[in-house]
Design a protein around this motif. Structure first.
Motif, PDB file in Angstrom:
ATOM      1  N   ILE A 205     -11.255  17.751  -1.699  1.00 36.40           N
ATOM      2  CA  ILE A 205     -10.413  16.568  -1.851  1.00 36.40           C
ATOM      3  C   ILE A 205     -10.861  15.811  -3.104  1.00 36.40           C
ATOM      4  O   ILE A 205     -12.064  15.642  -3.346  1.00 36.40           O
ATOM      5  N   ARG A 206      -9.901  15.408  -3.910  1.00 36.81           N
ATOM      6  CA  ARG A 206     -10.196  14.735  -5.181  1.00 36.81           C
ATOM      7  C   ARG A 206      -9.415  13.429  -5.256  1.00 36.81           C
ATOM      8  O   ARG A 206      -8.228  13.394  -4.935  1.00 36.81           O
ATOM      9  N   VAL A 207     -10.095  12.363  -5.657  1.00 36.61           N
ATOM     10  CA  VAL A 207      -9.417  11.080  -5.855  1.00 36.61           C
ATOM     11  C   VAL A 207      -8.897  11.037  -7.290  1.00 36.61           C
ATOM     12  O   VAL A 207      -9.650  11.230  -8.245  1.00 36.61           O
ATOM     13  N   ASP A 208      -7.581  10.818  -7.428  1.00 37.72           N
ATOM     14  CA  ASP A 208      -6.958  10.772  -8.751  1.00 37.72           C
ATOM     15  C   ASP A 208      -6.792   9.346  -9.262  1.00 37.72           C
ATOM     16  O   ASP A 208      -6.851   9.105 -10.466  1.00 37.72           O
ATOM     17  N   ASN A 209      -6.567   8.413  -8.322  1.00 40.28           N
ATOM     18  CA  ASN A 209      -6.378   7.024  -8.745  1.00 40.28           C
ATOM     19  C   ASN A 209      -6.754   6.091  -7.606  1.00 40.28           C
ATOM     20  O   ASN A 209      -6.553   6.416  -6.431  1.00 40.28           O
ATOM     21  N   LEU A 210      -7.308   4.945  -7.947  1.00 39.53           N
ATOM     22  CA  LEU A 210      -7.728   3.955  -6.955  1.00 39.53           C
ATOM     23  C   LEU A 210      -7.381   2.579  -7.509  1.00 39.53           C
ATOM     24  O   LEU A 210      -7.938   2.142  -8.513  1.00 39.53           O
ATOM     25  N   THR A 211      -6.427   1.909  -6.853  1.00 42.72           N
ATOM     26  CA  THR A 211      -5.964   0.626  -7.363  1.00 42.72           C
ATOM     27  C   THR A 211      -6.041  -0.449  -6.277  1.00 42.72           C
ATOM     28  O   THR A 211      -6.156  -0.145  -5.089  1.00 42.72           O
ATOM     29  N   GLY A 212      -5.944  -1.699  -6.716  1.00 40.86           N
ATOM     30  CA  GLY A 212      -5.965  -2.812  -5.785  1.00 40.86           C
ATOM     31  C   GLY A 212      -7.361  -3.377  -5.598  1.00 40.86           C
ATOM     32  O   GLY A 212      -8.344  -2.894  -6.160  1.00 40.86           O
ATOM     33  N   LYS A 213      -7.421  -4.424  -4.796  1.00 39.86           N
ATOM     34  CA  LYS A 213      -8.682  -5.090  -4.521  1.00 39.86           C
ATOM     35  C   LYS A 213      -9.008  -5.020  -3.039  1.00 39.86           C
ATOM     36  O   LYS A 213      -8.124  -4.834  -2.207  1.00 39.86           O
ATOM     37  N   THR A 214     -10.283  -5.188  -2.742  1.00 39.53           N
ATOM     38  CA  THR A 214     -10.706  -5.185  -1.347  1.00 39.53           C
ATOM     39  C   THR A 214      -9.987  -6.275  -0.572  1.00 39.53           C
ATOM     40  O   THR A 214      -9.869  -7.407  -1.034  1.00 39.53           O
ATOM     41  N   SER A 215      -9.491  -5.913   0.610  1.00 38.64           N
ATOM     42  CA  SER A 215      -8.740  -6.856   1.430  1.00 38.64           C
ATOM     43  C   SER A 215      -9.609  -8.051   1.830  1.00 38.64           C
ATOM     44  O   SER A 215     -10.777  -7.880   2.203  1.00 38.64           O
ATOM     45  N   PRO A 216      -9.059  -9.257   1.768  1.00 39.83           N
ATOM     46  CA  PRO A 216      -9.826 -10.444   2.191  1.00 39.83           C
ATOM     47  C   PRO A 216      -9.997 -10.501   3.709  1.00 39.83           C
ATOM     48  O   PRO A 216     -10.737 -11.346   4.219  1.00 39.83           O
TER      49      PRO A 216
END
Length: 247
Positions: free
Chosen positions: A193-204
């Motif tokens: 499994i490969r991560v291609d993109n990771l967006t956003g911020k940690t949920s409050p």
């Protein structure tokens, strides 16, 4: 884990065969005998072992003792008909013996698994909540020593981490874009499994998420991966041949 679940289900059925039914014991002292069925004496310790081996503990004492009496009567009738001397009976005992060995071996392997989860690992897991992940999964070939991955034959998905299953979440935690992880499955199979993109911020809202729930998820993942990896190594090291004509 399908292999392990199959074994567990089979052994749950076998537990219906009580300890005192399959293994005769020396004549007990009269004071320790709780139930007598014809010439068969059943002691309190035998009853205790039998009760522990049963899949259900919801019956009351009277129901339990009645079931023991019925089992003994059925056993005695089976012996009178000499069923215990038939090949089918010997095959059943052999299968029970072999499955019991597997259960004990798996129990010991389970005890050797390191499923320790640190607070840092829980924090890392929680940090992925609220983020959107694009990841690619490809089937692996070869064994653990000489793995090969064909990314040309793969599937790509984009999901909010929160919406992923508790099986998939631990596979992605800790991976950044471009990072790859091998994931072992039973039957000498594995995938990458490969991560291609990771967006956003940690949920409050992560303060509302149970840390114990996360700990349990990570623990289960660690145990499954280590056990599956161990089984795959057994398969890889073995000399296995399959006659396709007999399949």
């Amino acid at each position: 884990m399908k292999y392990l679940i199959t074994i567990a289900c089979f052994l749950a059925v076998l537990s219906l065969v009580t300890i005192f039914i399959i293994a005769p014991s020396p004549s007990p002292e009269e004071k320790s005998v709780v139930v007598k069925v014809n010439d068969r004496n059943i002691t309190s310790s035998m009853l205790e072992r039998s009760e522990k081996s049963r899949p259900s503990h919801h019956e009351n004492r009277t129901e339990f003792l009645n079931s023991v009496v019925i089992e003994q009567l059925l056993l005695q009738e089976a012996k009178r008909q000499k069923i215990d001397q038939e090949p089918e009976f010997r095959d059943a005992i052999k299968e029970y013996y072999e499955q019991s060995l597997i259960k004990i071996m798996l129990d010991r392997q389970n005890q050797s698994v390191d499923d320790t989860v640190t607070e840092k690992e829980i924090d890392l897991f929680l940090s992925y909540y609220g983020k959107t992940i694009t990841f690619t999964i490809a089937q692996g070939t070869g064994n653990q020593v000489t793995p090969e991955i064909d990314w040309g034959v793969s599937t790509t998905e984009t999901e909010l981490f929160d919406d992923l299953s508790t099986t998939m979440q631990p596979l992605l935690v800790g991976l950044q874009p471009g990072n790859t992880r091998a994931v072992f499955d039973t039957g000498n199979e594995w995938f990458a499994i490969r991560v291609d993109n990771l967006t956003g911020k940690t949920s409050p809202d992560i303060a509302t998420i149970s840390r114990e729930m996360v700990r349990s998820t990570i623990t289960t993942h660690k145990r499954e991966q280590q056990l599956n990896s161990w089984i795959n190594k057994l398969v890889s090291d073995a000399n296995i041949s399959i006659n396709e004509d007999n399949k």
